[in-house]
Every structure is written in C-alpha cells, then in structure tokens.
Write a protein that holds these residues in place. Structure first.
Motif, PDB file in Angstrom:
ATOM      1  N   ARG A  69      13.568   0.727  -4.065  1.00 34.56           N
ATOM      2  CA  ARG A  69      13.092  -0.364  -4.431  1.00 34.56           C
ATOM      3  C   ARG A  69      12.268  -0.667  -3.172  1.00 34.56           C
ATOM      4  N   ALA A  70      11.202  -1.565  -3.033  1.00 32.65           N
ATOM      5  CA  ALA A  70      10.473  -2.100  -2.215  1.00 32.65           C
ATOM      6  C   ALA A  70      10.462  -3.281  -2.755  1.00 32.65           C
ATOM      7  N   GLY A  71       9.522  -4.732  -2.138  1.00 29.95           N
ATOM      8  CA  GLY A  71       8.669  -5.541  -2.172  1.00 29.95           C
ATOM      9  C   GLY A  71       8.731  -6.087  -1.682  1.00 29.95           C
ATOM     10  N   ASN A 118       0.685  -1.618  -0.044  1.00 24.10           N
ATOM     11  CA  ASN A 118      -0.500  -0.513   0.071  1.00 24.10           C
ATOM     12  C   ASN A 118       0.794   1.113  -0.226  1.00 24.10           C
ATOM     13  N   GLY A 119       2.169   0.995  -0.103  1.00 21.71           N
ATOM     14  CA  GLY A 119       3.350   2.050   0.284  1.00 21.71           C
ATOM     15  C   GLY A 119       2.833   3.462   1.854  1.00 21.71           C
ATOM     16  N   ASP A 120       2.725   1.559   2.719  1.00 17.46           N
ATOM     17  CA  ASP A 120       2.586   3.147   3.901  1.00 17.46           C
ATOM     18  C   ASP A 120       3.716   2.592   4.722  1.00 17.46           C
ATOM     19  N   VAL A 144       4.376   3.328   8.042  1.00 21.84           N
ATOM     20  CA  VAL A 144       3.881   4.630   9.087  1.00 21.84           C
ATOM     21  C   VAL A 144       2.610   4.235   8.873  1.00 21.84           C
ATOM     22  N   VAL A 145       1.753   5.291   9.603  1.00 25.18           N
ATOM     23  CA  VAL A 145      -0.064   4.371   9.814  1.00 25.18           C
ATOM     24  C   VAL A 145      -0.821   5.423   8.765  1.00 25.18           C
ATOM     25  N   PRO A 146      -1.347   5.097   7.909  1.00 30.85           N
ATOM     26  CA  PRO A 146      -2.427   5.874   7.650  1.00 30.85           C
ATOM     27  C   PRO A 146      -3.130   6.496   8.047  1.00 30.85           C
TER      28      PRO A 146
END
Length: 234
Positions: free
Chosen positions: A140-142, A131-133, A226-228
């Motif tokens: 890069r991330a995954g 979710n990109g949080d 982070v918390v959205p």
C-alpha cells in the motif's frame, strides 16, 4: 540553523522481571513526581508524567508496560537518563522466541528523520507516489491531504503493517494543528517517520547502536524512490 537529525519518537516495551521501582530507576526518573492515573491496555493502574506512561497491576503474566509518546521521548532525554541503548540491551538479553518465556519485549518503536535543510520535497514525493516512481516492500502507498496538516505521503498500513512509513510537514503540524510555538528561523521541517512493530521493532534494536545508520539501512531496505527513464526511441 537546525541540523537534520534522526530521533526516537515512540517506544513501547514490557518487562516481567522488573518491579515498578526498578523500572523508574532504569529510566533515571527517580526524582520525577508521577501522577497516579487509571491504567490502559488491561492494566489497572498507570504512572504518568507528560508523555511517559508506566502501566502496572495487570494479569500476573503481563508484567509492566512502559510507553513513551514522541513528547515522552523528549522528556526521557531531558528528565531521565535518555539511555535507549541500555533499554534495548536488556530487551535483547531477556527476549526469547518462546512467548511463554519472554521476560522483556518491545512492541513498538518509531524512528524519525527530521529534515530542516530542504532535502525532502513533499511535492516531488507526492508526484512520485502518484506516478509509481518508487520501489517498496509495502503493497500500500498513497497521498492524503488535510486542510490543517497539508500533504502526507505514506507507505504501508498504519493499523496492519509491521512497517509503516509516513512523510509529512512537521512544521505545519506543530504550528497549525498542535498550536505550538516554533523557532521563527525554521522555514522547512519535513519528517520521514518509520513506525516499527513487534519483530521489526526488535530487528531494529538488534542492529548497531548508531541510530542514524540503522535508520537509513532500514529505510533503504523497505523503500526507494526512483527517477523515471525515457526509453522511448525516435
């Protein structure tokens, strides 16, 4: 019950100022019976003991290369003196920005946080990445899934990044992949591992001698989940 802990889980360093005997004494492994093996990394010869490798007989300017795998780190702590700080102090003392004068160098250092208490929730982290949080200095991330390993969350590139963060189920890896016996009382074992190379590895060993503080300082510098927040107005 196992307590959460931070450990060194890989170390590679080179020295131009120590003999083979000096290195063995530095590591406190003088009573160990090493096996002579074919070298690696352009070194002709290698002394091996489990996960500990000491490479020598390379070019004159290559010196001696010492490499501990994760297993090697545990063996260094059990059969050697386990004094990482003495190694780091020597590297810092004899390191120079001019590569031609560099007498000692560190090229890789892995530092890992082992969670046995359930603080790291892989499913939550997987969704956060998807979710990109998160806020990260790595582009890069995954998430990848292996039928044996289960879920692994990563930030950075294992091959090209000087900092690579990997979070995975260590319990499954040990029991299923490596076929190792694990204390039956351990029900949760998630590892958050930071792989540091070259200048970032040296940056770590220039910090305090408190591995736990250094680990979390570096982790928080490179990655935060982070918390959205719901900013939608009715």
């Amino acid at each position: 019950m196992e307590q959460n802990k931070v450990i060194y889980d890989w170390l590679t360093f080179t020295t131009r100022i120590h003999s083979l005997t000096d290195v063995i004494e530095l590591l406190g492994l003088i009573d160990i019976k090493f096996e002579n093996m074919k070298g690696r990394y352009c070194y002709q010869d290698r002394l091996n003991f489990g996960g500990i490798n000491i490479m020598y007989n390379g070019r004159e300017d290559m010196g001696i290369c010492v490499e501990f795998s994760g297993q090697g780190c545990r063996e260094f702590e059990t059969y050697g003196n386990g004094d990482y700080q003495a190694i780091f102090d020597l590297i810092n003392e004899h390191w120079d920005k001019d590569n031609e004068k560099r007498q000692m160098n560190i090229s890789r250092l892995d530092v890992a946080y082992d969670d046995f208490l359930g603080l790291l929730d892989l499913n939550y982290l997987m969704k956060a990445v998807q979710n990109g949080d998160y806020v990260s200095r790595m582009k890069r991330a995954g998430v990848f899934w292996d039928n044996l390993d289960g879920v692994t969350v990563y930030h950075g590139s294992d091959k090209s990044s000087n900092v690579y963060i990997r979070i995975y189920n260590k319990l499954i890896e040990q029991k299923v992949v490596r076929k190792k016996s694990v204390d039956e009382n351990i029900k949760h074992w998630v590892r958050c591992e930071i792989k540091l190379k070259d200048d970032t590895a040296r940056g770590f060993i220039k910090l305090s001698n408190d591995i736990r503080k250094n680990y979390f300082d570096v982790l928080n510098n490179y990655l935060r989940y982070v918390v959205p927040t719901d900013n939608t107005t009715n």
